[in-house]
Write an enzyme that holds these catalytic residues in place. Structure first.
Site, PDB file in Angstrom:
ATOM      1  N   LYS A 187       1.817 -18.962   5.346  1.00 35.97           N
ATOM      2  CA  LYS A 187       0.842 -19.422   6.335  1.00 35.97           C
ATOM      3  C   LYS A 187       0.368 -18.236   7.165  1.00 35.97           C
ATOM      4  O   LYS A 187       1.063 -17.222   7.178  1.00 35.97           O
ATOM      5  CB  LYS A 187       1.446 -20.511   7.231  1.00 35.97           C
ATOM      6  CG  LYS A 187       2.526 -19.995   8.204  1.00 35.97           C
ATOM      7  CD  LYS A 187       2.963 -21.063   9.160  1.00 35.97           C
ATOM      8  CE  LYS A 187       2.297 -20.974  10.493  1.00 35.97           C
ATOM      9  NZ  LYS A 187       2.896 -19.995  11.430  1.00 35.97           N
ATOM     10  N   HIS A 215       4.483 -26.770  11.142  1.00 35.51           N
ATOM     11  CA  HIS A 215       5.895 -27.139  11.305  1.00 35.51           C
ATOM     12  C   HIS A 215       6.078 -28.528  11.938  1.00 35.51           C
ATOM     13  O   HIS A 215       6.855 -29.341  11.452  1.00 35.51           O
ATOM     14  CB  HIS A 215       6.631 -26.099  12.150  1.00 35.51           C
ATOM     15  CG  HIS A 215       6.472 -24.689  11.656  1.00 35.51           C
ATOM     16  ND1 HIS A 215       6.439 -24.366  10.315  1.00 35.51           N
ATOM     17  CD2 HIS A 215       6.329 -23.512  12.313  1.00 35.51           C
ATOM     18  CE1 HIS A 215       6.289 -23.052  10.181  1.00 35.51           C
ATOM     19  NE2 HIS A 215       6.214 -22.507  11.379  1.00 35.51           N
ATOM     20  N   LYS A 272       5.905 -21.508  23.571  1.00 39.34           N
ATOM     21  CA  LYS A 272       6.644 -20.252  23.679  1.00 39.34           C
ATOM     22  C   LYS A 272       7.171 -20.147  25.102  1.00 39.34           C
ATOM     23  O   LYS A 272       6.598 -20.730  26.025  1.00 39.34           O
ATOM     24  CB  LYS A 272       5.711 -19.074  23.416  1.00 39.34           C
ATOM     25  CG  LYS A 272       5.041 -19.123  22.051  1.00 39.34           C
ATOM     26  CD  LYS A 272       5.630 -18.108  21.115  1.00 39.34           C
ATOM     27  CE  LYS A 272       4.967 -18.134  19.755  1.00 39.34           C
ATOM     28  NZ  LYS A 272       5.941 -18.073  18.659  1.00 39.34           N
ATOM     29  N   ARG A 303       0.819  -1.214   0.000  1.00 33.61           N
ATOM     30  CA  ARG A 303       0.000   0.000   0.000  1.00 33.61           C
ATOM     31  C   ARG A 303       0.853   1.265   0.000  1.00 33.61           C
ATOM     32  O   ARG A 303       0.464   2.269  -0.585  1.00 33.61           O
ATOM     33  CB  ARG A 303      -0.829   0.048   1.272  1.00 33.61           C
ATOM     34  CG  ARG A 303      -2.110  -0.717   1.192  1.00 33.61           C
ATOM     35  CD  ARG A 303      -2.775  -0.776   2.552  1.00 33.61           C
ATOM     36  NE  ARG A 303      -4.131  -1.263   2.401  1.00 33.61           N
ATOM     37  CZ  ARG A 303      -5.182  -0.475   2.208  1.00 33.61           C
ATOM     38  NH1 ARG A 303      -5.073   0.818   2.196  1.00 33.61           N
ATOM     39  NH2 ARG A 303      -6.395  -0.997   2.039  1.00 33.61           N
TER      40      ARG A 303
HETATM   41  C1  BG6 Z   1       6.224 -19.161  12.714  1.00 35.32           C
HETATM   42  C2  BG6 Z   1       5.272 -18.940  13.854  1.00 35.32           C
HETATM   43  O1  BG6 Z   1       5.598 -19.917  11.707  1.00 35.32           O
HETATM   44  O2  BG6 Z   1       7.375 -19.856  13.184  1.00 35.32           O
HETATM   45  C3  BG6 Z   1       5.964 -18.191  14.996  1.00 35.32           C
HETATM   46  O3  BG6 Z   1       4.150 -18.194  13.406  1.00 35.32           O
HETATM   47  C4  BG6 Z   1       7.234 -18.885  15.395  1.00 35.32           C
HETATM   48  O4  BG6 Z   1       5.085 -18.067  16.108  1.00 35.32           O
HETATM   49  C5  BG6 Z   1       8.110 -19.172  14.180  1.00 35.32           C
HETATM   50  O5  BG6 Z   1       7.930 -18.071  16.319  1.00 35.32           O
HETATM   51  C6  BG6 Z   1       9.314 -20.036  14.554  1.00 35.32           C
HETATM   52  O6  BG6 Z   1      10.197 -20.105  13.469  1.00 35.32           O
HETATM   53  P1  BG6 Z   1      11.756 -20.350  13.696  1.00 35.32           P
HETATM   54  O7  BG6 Z   1      12.318 -20.366  12.321  1.00 35.32           O
HETATM   55  O8  BG6 Z   1      12.255 -19.217  14.547  1.00 35.32           O
HETATM   56  O9  BG6 Z   1      11.879 -21.665  14.416  1.00 35.32           O
END
Ligand code: BG6
Length: 488
Positions: A147, A239, A337, A47
């Site tokens: 995603k 993941h 987390k 934008r």
């Molecule tokens: C993302 C999530 O897909 O992956 C996040 O939305 C997460 O919440 C992140 O922190 C983790 O990715 P990486 O590469 O840091 O392990």
């Protein structure tokens, strides 16, 4: 595949956070190594009312901030900036999308186009419709989707249908950035580049598997998104299930998009459903409260969010893959987390020796295990029993030691790449192997939706646990009830 190399990469959301932190630095890395097609142009769109020069300044600043200083050099930056242009667009405004399409036509010079939709998923269908309406979504164009593709099966079908109206499935590349990670691809090399493991890679020899993706970060200003998502949808649906697929799938006949993704899909389809009757015994949801990580105090989730919430920031569960290879083997998955430390790892514990000849000396024989650490270190450890040196009269003493391969050290001269470097290169060259196919995402949603439905039905609230720990106590019980314990 290079015959289909793109001549234009168009990034929607080009001035956003993901773009600055990951996408632009990845393009810089590819430029530095001479991996971008010689004539390929990069068109940013968002934008923001920037012009070409304004966007180039933004790119230069992102590179300065997010590329390690040792890798920055002026010639590479200039070469990258020479490819870059910008066209502002408001995705639901017909005129501005028509102007964008004209720019795309002009820049592509008849070659392939990759559109990367790094925007909120609710815009995906609108963007694809506009590209099609303006004649720039035909053969030779493909679309990369970030995603989350929906928040459940129904919403993911709606988004996928919206995209499919303009792009056939083989031109849709769904990003799961874990598949771009070096360590994750190395799982394939480990399993299918070595004859050693395959005979043991099954229920006869493996007792249990654990997949952990533990983060120390909190929700980092993404509270609004995260609170509607939670750990199950944000991490496990994508993941962790992708890691599960690569760990559990049958050997594909070839390393190509069809063969690899067919095998991953079969794993997802073999997952035993966990629904209303089983959520209480097979899953645990948690939410962090204030605590400490590495000696530093951190606030609880509700303090970070600034309001009450029943969203889970931790999930652990016991999954089963109902097929011949894995019958009866529990796959324990957990992610959260603000955990004790950052760790992404896969742990396969082999079965105990059938009969111990050392028992009379009191020595305990621990089962062998293979530990594949993906983050933050990349290492592979094979845990073996070894004689503890000494002249013990009462019988041999044994200890568990690790055959330990440190991949950072082994490949010290190789630059560690950002996951998006691999993913961009593959998308530019039209190779979908490391992207997620529609049937995979939908199978994953179907499985995750049943768990969520079970939680809602049971009115299950996440259990609080202090930040800096491995989740609520019930996560420990989940494994111990079955004679197993988490690797910590
Ligand atoms: C993302 C999530 O897909 O992956 C996040 O939305 C997460 O919440 C992140 O922190 C983790 O990715 P990486 O590469 O840091 O392990």
């Amino acid at each position: 595949m290079t015959s289909h190399a793109a001549s234009l990469l168009t990034i929607f959301g080009a001035s956003g956070d993901l773009s600055q932190r990951m996408l632009l630095p990845s393009l810089y890395g590819l430029q530095a190594d001479g991996l971008l097609p010689e004539r390929m142009r990069i068109l940013g769109t968002a934008r923001s009312a920037l012009d070409d020069a304004g966007f180039r300044a933004l790119v230069a600043e992102a590179i300065a901030r997010f590329v390690p200083k040792a890798e920055q050099d002026a010639a590479t930056l200039d070469a990258l900036l020479a490819r870059v242009g910008y066209q502002p667009a408001v995705v639901d405004d017909g005129d501005s999308m028509a102007a964008l399409a004209r720019r795309v036509q002009a820049e592509r010079e008849g070659g392939d186009v990759v559109y990367h939709l790094s925007t909120a998923p609710r815009f995906y269908a609108t963007i694809c419709d506009a590209l099609a309406a303006n004649g720039v979504a035909g053969p030779g164009t493909r679309v990369l989707l970030e995603k989350p593709i929906g928040h459940d099966l129904a919403s993911s079908i709606e988004i996928n249908d919206g995209v499919a109206a303009s792009f056939d499935e083989d031109r849709v590349f769904r990003v799961d950035h874990y598949l771009g990670k070096e360590g994750v691809q190395n799982l394939l090399a480990l399993r299918f580049g070595n004859a050693l493991f395959e005979p043991l890679w099954n229920a006869r020899h493996i007792e249990q598997v654990q997949i952990t993706v533990a983060e120390t970060v909190g929700v980092e200003g993404r509270g609004d998104y995260y609170d509607h998502s939670g750990a199950l949808r944000d991490m496990l649906q994508n993941h962790l299930l992708q890691l599960l697929c690569l760990t559990a799938m049958e050997p594909p006949s070839q390393f190509d998009p069809g063969a690899v993704r067919n095998e991953k899909l079969k794993v997802l389809q073999s997952l035993r459903p966990i629904g209303r009757d089983d959520v209480a015994s097979e899953t645990v949801a948690g939410q962090y409260t204030a605590g400490a990580i590495g000696g530093a105090a951190v606030p609880g989730y509700l303090d970070e969010l600034g309001r009450g919430s029943r969203t889970e920031t931790f999930v652990a569960l016991r999954a089963h893959i109902d097929n011949w290879r894995w019958s009866g083997v529990p796959f324990y998955l957990r992610t959260g987390k603000r955990m004790a430390r950052r760790a992404t790892e896969i742990y396969l514990q082999f079965r105990q020796v059938p009969h111990s000849i050392f028992a009379s000396g009191g020595a305990s024989v621990q089962p062998n295990a293979l530990l594949i650490r993906l983050q933050p270190e990349e290492r592979i450890e094979l845990l073996l029993m070894n004689k503890t040196p000494g002249l013990d009269r009462a019988g041999l003493r044994l200890s568990q030691v690790a055959l330990d391969l440190d991949l950072h050290e082994e490949f010290a001269s190789h630059r560690r790449r950002i996951a998006y470097e691999r993913l961009y290169l593959d998308a530019i060259e039209n190779n979908g192997t490391l992207f997620v196919r529609r049937d995979e995402t939908e199978a994953a949603w179907r499985w995750v939706d049943a768990i969520r439905d079970g939680w809602v039905h049971a009115n299950l609230a996440p259990r609080p646990h202090p930040a800096g720990t491995w989740g609520p106590g019930s996560a420990v019980t989940l494994t111990e009830r079955h004679g197993h314990s988490w690797r910590e």
